[in-house]
Enzyme design. Structure first.
Site, PDB file in Angstrom:
ATOM      1  N   HIS A 209       0.883  -1.172  -0.099  1.00 57.45           N
ATOM      2  CA  HIS A 209      -0.101   0.031  -0.032  1.00 57.45           C
ATOM      3  C   HIS A 209       0.977   1.326   0.069  1.00 57.45           C
ATOM      4  CE1 HIS A 209       1.087  -0.178   4.238  1.00 57.45           C
ATOM      5  NE2 HIS A 209       0.770   1.119   4.336  1.00 57.45           N
TER       6      HIS A 209
HETATM    7  C1  UD1 Z   1      -2.065   5.032   6.409  1.00 58.97           C
HETATM    8  C2  UD1 Z   1      -0.656   5.397   7.182  1.00 58.97           C
HETATM    9  C3  UD1 Z   1       0.415   4.276   6.973  1.00 58.97           C
HETATM   10  C4  UD1 Z   1      -0.051   2.856   7.262  1.00 58.97           C
HETATM   11  C5  UD1 Z   1      -1.216   2.771   6.591  1.00 58.97           C
HETATM   12  C6  UD1 Z   1      -2.045   1.306   7.015  1.00 58.97           C
HETATM   13  C7  UD1 Z   1      -0.270   7.759   7.135  1.00 58.97           C
HETATM   14  C8  UD1 Z   1       0.460   8.970   6.840  1.00 58.97           C
HETATM   15  N1  UD1 Z   1      -0.155   6.585   6.637  1.00 58.97           N
HETATM   16  O1  UD1 Z   1      -1.879   4.883   5.187  1.00 58.97           O
HETATM   17  O2  UD1 Z   1       1.597   4.808   7.825  1.00 58.97           O
HETATM   18  O3  UD1 Z   1       1.026   1.980   7.147  1.00 58.97           O
HETATM   19  O4  UD1 Z   1      -2.373   3.779   7.103  1.00 58.97           O
HETATM   20  O5  UD1 Z   1      -3.152   1.027   6.360  1.00 58.97           O
HETATM   21  O6  UD1 Z   1      -0.932   7.745   8.192  1.00 58.97           O
HETATM   22  N2  UD1 Z   1      -9.242   4.819   2.619  1.00 58.97           N
HETATM   23  C9  UD1 Z   1     -10.539   4.130   2.510  1.00 58.97           C
HETATM   24  N3  UD1 Z   1     -10.904   3.680   3.661  1.00 58.97           N
HETATM   25  C10 UD1 Z   1     -10.258   3.786   4.918  1.00 58.97           C
HETATM   26  C11 UD1 Z   1      -9.081   4.436   5.003  1.00 58.97           C
HETATM   27  C12 UD1 Z   1      -8.361   5.083   3.660  1.00 58.97           C
HETATM   28  O7  UD1 Z   1     -11.001   4.228   1.459  1.00 58.97           O
HETATM   29  O8  UD1 Z   1     -10.884   3.048   5.560  1.00 58.97           O
HETATM   30  C13 UD1 Z   1      -8.654   5.403   1.390  1.00 58.97           C
HETATM   31  C14 UD1 Z   1      -8.377   7.022   1.629  1.00 58.97           C
HETATM   32  O9  UD1 Z   1      -9.586   7.610   1.414  1.00 58.97           O
HETATM   33  C15 UD1 Z   1      -7.158   7.582   0.961  1.00 58.97           C
HETATM   34  C16 UD1 Z   1      -6.428   6.198   0.668  1.00 58.97           C
HETATM   35  O10 UD1 Z   1      -7.285   4.966   1.266  1.00 58.97           O
HETATM   36  O11 UD1 Z   1      -7.586   7.554  -0.353  1.00 58.97           O
HETATM   37  C17 UD1 Z   1      -5.246   6.401   1.679  1.00 58.97           C
HETATM   38  O12 UD1 Z   1      -5.708   6.265   3.058  1.00 58.97           O
HETATM   39  P1  UD1 Z   1      -4.862   7.240   4.463  1.00 58.97           P
HETATM   40  O13 UD1 Z   1      -5.381   7.028   5.511  1.00 58.97           O
HETATM   41  O14 UD1 Z   1      -4.611   8.664   3.766  1.00 58.97           O
HETATM   42  O15 UD1 Z   1      -3.442   6.339   4.133  1.00 58.97           O
HETATM   43  P2  UD1 Z   1      -3.131   5.064   4.213  1.00 58.97           P
HETATM   44  O16 UD1 Z   1      -2.446   4.705   2.727  1.00 58.97           O
HETATM   45  O17 UD1 Z   1      -4.173   3.982   4.553  1.00 58.97           O
END
Ligand code: UD1
Length: 374
Positions: A209
């Protein structure tokens, strides 16, 4: 002592679970869970609360989505309101996600003490958002709870007071050992993947991811081709993170039929799969450590790690994200699987150590915290 325990994203939930459980055994602690909502999907959040036996959070800030700045800012505004009305004595933040950064800054500016669990880790790669989160959080924390020697060394090199740094082992491993025991009581057929697992024989468990692996189409294409090549030899179980799902859906990339694509899994089902994998292929921080704790060979698709003990002592190998390097490491791993040894104090007792230290320190607080910002 009133304590806020902050969690926002998937890797936070497993770290707060043992800290919360241990707090219940300490009558002098009133521990309240603050969920920022950074991860909001059922599969990314609620299923973890269920699997990890966490209660409903005391405060849910509902700050999911958006850019890093938007997300961080939303969490800060919402968390400040709760801290101002509730005035905890201490805020515990874990790991390195945006929620860790946002809540530590808010607490510190309100003169509330901050304890950082999993402090001191450094990849020295400022292109990783987590590295910035780690550095900023450590620059203002009052207590540093460290999982491995490198964390201790980094904090001392950065000039931190030795008395505030505590080597306690790893709460993530407390949780893992607890869950390994719990899994023995589960009916394996209750998992949706049980038939596929039985049919697969030897298999690979894959997670990916990181923005550095999934956000760029050229890199993602090369990685998908690599997985398709590996899948000709062994089936791959691949729970797909929402970020990765989005990028795959936007591309025309085809994954081999021998790659079992899954929605994000709860903690128990993920463990049920990876603990018996021939090799784990990942870019996660936590899995590098969890595979080390159970001696499962792990190939990490990154050029660096903030968790060097997993390579020095554990079962982890850094392979970067170039196809040839991953394939060569995979072939090598198949022949000589590196089991490694378990790092010091990764023994399931870290949360106990953390509360012992915090409660001892708290007896000295009135003198040092008599000035509270209005
Ligand atoms: C975050 C953490 C990362 C961790 C990862 C585990 C930061 C900077 N990064 O990254 O260290 O390893 O979590 O998963 O905090 N999204 C959904 N549903 C959700 C959560 C996220 O659709 O429940 C989508 C968001 O809208 C976004 C993408 O996934 O488009 C990324 O989510 P985000 O929380 O920004 O960062 P992660 O890549 O999950």
């Amino acid at each position: 002592m009133k304590v806020f325990l902050v969690a926002g994203a998937r890797p936070n939930f497993m770290k707060i679970a043992p800290i919360y459980r241990e707090a219940l055994k300490r009558p002098e602690v009133e521990c309240q869970i603050v969920h920022t909502g950074q991860h909001y999907d059922y599969a990314m959040s609620q299923t973890f609360f269920d699997d990890l036996e966490l209660p409903e959070p005391n405060f849910f800030l509902d700050c999911g989505g958006g850019s890093h700045s938007e997300q961080t800012a939303k969490i800060m505004v919402a968390f400040e309101k709760v801290c101002t009305t509730e005035r905890p004595d201490l805020v515990i933040v874990v790991g390195d996600v945006n929620s860790t950064l946002a809540c530590s800054i808010v607490a510190k500016k309100l003169w509330i003490k901050v304890a950082h669990v999993e402090a001191g880790l450094r990849s020295f790669d400022l292109q990783m958002p987590e590295e910035i989160n780690r550095m900023v959080t450590d620059s203002i924390s009052d207590f540093f709870f460290v999982t491995e020697q490198s964390g201790m060394d980094n904090l001392i090199n950065e000039g931190k007071d030795k008395n505030s740094i505590h080597s306690v082992g790893h709460v993530m491993i407390d949780n893992l050992l607890h869950q390994v025991d719990k899994l023995k009581e589960c009916d394996p057929h209750s998992f949706s993947t049980s038939a596929a697992k039985e049919e697969a024989g030897e298999y690979i468990f894959l997670t990916m991811h990181r923005p550095s692996n999934v956000d760029d189409l050229i890199t993602l294409t090369s990685l998908v081709n690599t997985f398709n090549t590996i899948a000709q030899e062994q089936p791959i179980f691949f729970p797909v993170h929402p970020r990765t799902r989005k990028m795959l859906d936007q591309s025309n990339l085809q994954l081999s039929e021998n790659i079992v694509q899954l929605s994000p899994l709860g903690f128990k089902e993920a463990l049920y799969l990876w603990k018996d994998a021939a090799v784990v292929l990942t870019d996660s921080g936590g899995l590098q450590e969890e595979t080390t704790a159970l001696g499962i060979p792990c190939l990490t698709m990154r050029h660096n790690t903030e968790r060097p003990i997993t390579v020095e002592m554990g079962s982890n190998t850094l392979v970067g994200n170039k196809s040839d390097d991953i394939l060569a490491a995979y072939q090598h791993k198949k022949k000589t699987s590196k089991k490694g040894t378990i790092p010091p104090m990764w023994d399931g007792k870290s949360a106990q150590r953390i509360w012992d230290i915090l409660l001892t320190a708290a007896t000295l607080w009135p003198a040092s915290t008599d000035k509270v910002r209005p």
